[in-house]
Structures are given as C-alpha cells and as structure tokens.
Design a protein around this motif. Structure first.
Motif, PDB file in Angstrom:
ATOM      1  N   HIS A  25       0.847  -1.193   0.000  1.00 44.04           N
ATOM      2  CA  HIS A  25       0.000   0.000   0.000  1.00 44.04           C
ATOM      3  C   HIS A  25       0.879   1.239   0.000  1.00 44.04           C
ATOM      4  N   LYS A  26       0.500   2.231  -0.754  1.00 45.01           N
ATOM      5  CA  LYS A  26       1.282   3.462  -0.850  1.00 45.01           C
ATOM      6  C   LYS A  26       1.234   4.271   0.446  1.00 45.01           C
ATOM      7  N   HIS A  27       0.067   4.361   1.046  1.00 40.83           N
ATOM      8  CA  HIS A  27      -0.122   5.230   2.209  1.00 40.83           C
ATOM      9  C   HIS A  27      -0.004   4.459   3.516  1.00 40.83           C
ATOM     10  N   LYS A  28       0.735   5.049   4.445  1.00 36.49           N
ATOM     11  CA  LYS A  28       0.913   4.517   5.779  1.00 36.49           C
ATOM     12  C   LYS A  28       0.484   5.583   6.784  1.00 36.49           C
ATOM     13  N   GLU A  45       4.187   8.470   3.260  1.00 35.91           N
ATOM     14  CA  GLU A  45       4.701   7.457   2.340  1.00 35.91           C
ATOM     15  C   GLU A  45       6.132   7.172   2.749  1.00 35.91           C
ATOM     16  N   SER A  77       1.657   0.141   8.663  1.00 37.50           N
ATOM     17  CA  SER A  77       1.385  -0.130   7.250  1.00 37.50           C
ATOM     18  C   SER A  77      -0.087   0.079   6.940  1.00 37.50           C
ATOM     19  N   GLY A  78      -0.390   0.124   5.660  1.00 38.07           N
ATOM     20  CA  GLY A  78      -1.780   0.007   5.250  1.00 38.07           C
ATOM     21  C   GLY A  78      -2.223  -1.417   5.542  1.00 38.07           C
ATOM     22  N   SER A  79      -3.521  -1.656   5.569  1.00 34.19           N
ATOM     23  CA  SER A  79      -4.009  -2.989   5.891  1.00 34.19           C
ATOM     24  C   SER A  79      -5.297  -3.261   5.127  1.00 34.19           C
ATOM     25  N   ALA A  80      -5.453  -4.491   4.727  1.00 33.16           N
ATOM     26  CA  ALA A  80      -6.688  -4.938   4.080  1.00 33.16           C
ATOM     27  C   ALA A  80      -7.348  -5.961   4.994  1.00 33.16           C
ATOM     28  N   ASP A  93      -0.645  -7.015   8.936  1.00 35.94           N
ATOM     29  CA  ASP A  93      -0.147  -5.653   8.868  1.00 35.94           C
ATOM     30  C   ASP A  93       1.202  -5.585   9.570  1.00 35.94           C
TER      31      ASP A  93
END
Length: 151
Positions: A25-28, A45, A77-80, A93
């Motif tokens: 993911h680009k954004h943190k 970033e 981090s970003g997370s899904a 994550d």
C-alpha cells in the motif's frame, strides 16, 4: 542505530514478510509526539533506500517539526481485511517504531525534510493458517525474533 538492513541481516525471512506488507500500500500512518507530549497521527509514504527505511515531511508540516523536536515515532502499514472464507491467507499488517534521524533537505520536485528510521522494534501481525488465532511476530535489536499467538 539500527537500520532496515540490520533487520534484513538478522531475520531475512521476517524482514521480507514485513517489507511486502509495507510495499503493498502506498499510504501509511505515522505517530509523532506534539510539543505537549500528546500523540499526532499523520499520513505518510515511505521508501526502502540503500538498506534504510526513509520518509519525508513537506515544508511546514507539523510531523516534521515533531520529529525534529522529539524523534520518537511509530509507523503502521496500510491494511486490508482478511480474505472472505480464507482468513489464514491474510498477509496481516506491519509496524515499526524507533527514532527518526534527519537526513537533510529532500532533493527533487517536492521540497521537504528527509528522515531515516533508527529502529527499536519491527512487528508483523497476522492470523495463523486456520485463521482462528492472532499471530504477533516482533523483533528488537539484539534479541531473537519472537512469536506470540492469541485467541
């Protein structure tokens, strides 16, 4: 001072898992400390450059001022969400914490202040294969990789 390269040398497989999560993911999100000691959360970033985890702050941004005054930070981090029907396949994550070291002004089309991370902790959180337990792996300089499972 502990760089990202030190993590890769000490625990290469763990470092690769953590980096894949950060790169997904680009954004943190970064947490810094305000002048009064309260936390501030900001989007950010990052890049991995020459064995360093690096990031920047735009001119006048509060997070840069926070880091110059008190270098302690935590980065997430970003997370899904875990995949439907296959929670054990969730990549999880990642988090790191440490101190930001100023690397000077950023060169390029967007000005700002550059930083490199001196790491005190690297953490990956995920699920076990069955998807029924939280798995937390964490590494600190000079210590072996630890793994904890929680219900």
């Amino acid at each position: 001072m502990t760089s990202w390269n030190d993590v890769e040398i000490a625990e290469p497989e763990f470092a690769a898992r953590v980096r894949r999560i950060f790169d997904a993911h680009k954004h943190k999100t970064i947490a810094t400390l305000r002048a009064d000691g309260s936390p501030r959360i900001s989007g950010i970033e990052i890049e991995f450059v020459d064995g360093e985890l690096t990031f920047g702050s735009m001119p006048g941004a509060r997070k840069g001022a926070d880091l110059l005054r008190d270098p302690r930070f935590a980065l997430h981090s970003g997370s899904a969400d875990p995949p439907e029907g296959a929670p054990g396949a969730w990549t999880g994550d990642a988090k790191v914490a440490g101190r930001a070291r100023s690397t000077g002004d950023l060169a390029g089309e967007i000005p700002g202040q550059g930083f490199a991370a001196d790491l005190t902790e690297v953490v990956r959180t995920g699920l076990n294969e069955a998807g029924d337990r939280l798995v937390v792996e964490f590494w600190r300089p000079g210590e072996p990789l630890r793994r904890v499972e929680r219900i």
